[in-house]
Motif scaffolding. Structure first.
Motif, mmCIF file in Angstrom:
data_model
loop_
_atom_site.group_PDB
_atom_site.id
_atom_site.type_symbol
_atom_site.label_atom_id
_atom_site.label_comp_id
_atom_site.label_asym_id
_atom_site.label_seq_id
_atom_site.Cartn_x
_atom_site.Cartn_y
_atom_site.Cartn_z
ATOM 1 N N ALA A 1 -39.225 29.192 -4.733
ATOM 2 C CA ALA A 1 -40.539 28.762 -5.198
ATOM 3 C C ALA A 1 -40.381 27.496 -6.018
ATOM 4 N N TYR A 2 -41.497 26.879 -6.344
ATOM 5 C CA TYR A 2 -41.452 25.648 -7.115
ATOM 6 C C TYR A 2 -41.587 25.863 -8.609
ATOM 7 N N GLU A 3 -42.291 26.904 -9.004
ATOM 8 C CA GLU A 3 -42.463 27.123 -10.436
ATOM 9 C C GLU A 3 -42.635 28.612 -10.710
ATOM 10 N N PHE A 4 -42.539 28.984 -11.987
ATOM 11 C CA PHE A 4 -42.774 30.358 -12.410
ATOM 12 C C PHE A 4 -43.509 30.325 -13.740
ATOM 13 N N VAL A 5 -44.147 31.446 -14.060
ATOM 14 C CA VAL A 5 -44.918 31.559 -15.295
ATOM 15 C C VAL A 5 -44.338 32.706 -16.117
ATOM 16 N N PHE A 6 -43.968 32.420 -17.369
ATOM 17 C CA PHE A 6 -43.420 33.426 -18.269
ATOM 18 C C PHE A 6 -44.193 33.372 -19.577
ATOM 19 N N TYR B 1 -41.368 42.978 -24.209
ATOM 20 C CA TYR B 1 -41.396 42.492 -22.839
ATOM 21 C C TYR B 1 -42.587 41.561 -22.617
ATOM 22 N N LYS B 2 -42.364 40.535 -21.792
ATOM 23 C CA LYS B 2 -43.405 39.566 -21.439
ATOM 24 C C LYS B 2 -43.560 39.535 -19.920
ATOM 25 N N TRP B 3 -44.722 39.045 -19.480
ATOM 26 C CA TRP B 3 -45.007 39.006 -18.049
ATOM 27 C C TRP B 3 -44.401 37.765 -17.403
#
Length: 262
Positions: free
Chosen positions: A4-9, A93-95
């Motif tokens: 993938a190109y990006e992720f969200v944390f 924990y985070k999403w």
């Protein structure tokens, strides 16, 4: 493996830091087995050839995987510090979500347990991060359906999880004034009954967290445990044929679980 190109944390995208997922110098995203590794519980005795089978536990190890991500240029120390501040040091924990078409319905609840800069020609350009999840599976996003109930109401509730274990969703029950009981029978779970009886005759707003075993009446703070049959509501994988007896409104919110690996 993620591609993938990006992720969200924790609500922030890697694109905000100029970072994207990629393979770097032969270091890429880790191949991870599916989360539900089986731990077979058995006991052996002297007078039996085969063991006494006690069951199987699929939840002994949480899902863990590595992501490699970086920029198309060298990173300075201020940027390294900023990325470390974003990803590490959290106490809960985070999403995490991966911006990839076949992962659009999945998110992970996890912590970053290690973060290592990767260099090219002595200059850092990428990172390798280890993510440890709170369970062996990925979560779906909140899925809420509200049903008007009147007398005896038949409901078909679909659990799209890809695991066989029970799910225990949250519910909001708002009985009509004067309704004395609400019963939910899941015929797909061997007729298991959730029953609240002898309800106070007033406007009620009942929130039930079936996973935590908590029932709250939010309008008047009534204690409803005394007339509860102690069978918290749960759903099986696939179709759940429900019979709801009472009058009012029932809302069911689930996060489906997906055995999708890492």
């Amino acid at each position: 493996m993620f591609n993938a190109y990006e992720f969200v944390f924790n609500g922030e995208s890697s694109a905000m830091y100029g970072l994207m997922l990629y393979d770097f110098g032969g270091t890429g995203q880790s191949n991870v087995s599916f989360g539900n590794g089986a731990s077979i519980v058995e006991s052996t005795t002297n007078n039996r050839i085969n063991p006494v089978h006690l069951g199987v536990n699929y939840h002994t190890k949480p899902l863990e995987f590595k992501l490699v991500f970086g920029a198309d240029r060298e990173l300075d120390r201020y940027e390294l510090e900023s990325v470390a501040m974003w990803l590490t040091g959290h106490q809960d924990y985070k999403w995490l979500s991966i911006e990839q078409p076949d992962l659009g319905h999945v998110q992970y609840r996890c912590l970053v347990t290690s973060l290592t800069p990767l260099s090219h020609g002595w200059l850092p350009v990428a990172f390798e991060a280890t993510f440890r999840c709170d369970c062996p599976y990925g979560y779906g996003f909140d899925h809420t359906i509200s049903y008007p109930i009147n007398g005896v109401t038949q409901i078909l509730y679909r659990n799209d999880s890809s695991i066989r274990e029970y799910l225990r969703p949250t519910m909001i029950i708002q009985p009509c004034s004067g309704v004395q009981s609400v019963k939910i029978v899941n015929h797909s779970d061997n007729g298991r009954e959730f029953l609240l009886d002898n309800l106070p005759a007033s406007d009620l707003n009942i929130h039930v967290d079936n996973a935590l075993g908590v029932i709250q009446e939010l309008n008047h703070n009534y204690n409803l445990y005394d007339e509860f049959n102690q069978n918290f509501f749960r759903i099986v994988q696939g179709d759940n044929v429900l019979e709801v007896i009472g009058n009012g409104t029932l809302s069911i919110t689930s996060k489906f679980l997906y055995n999708i690996g890492g």
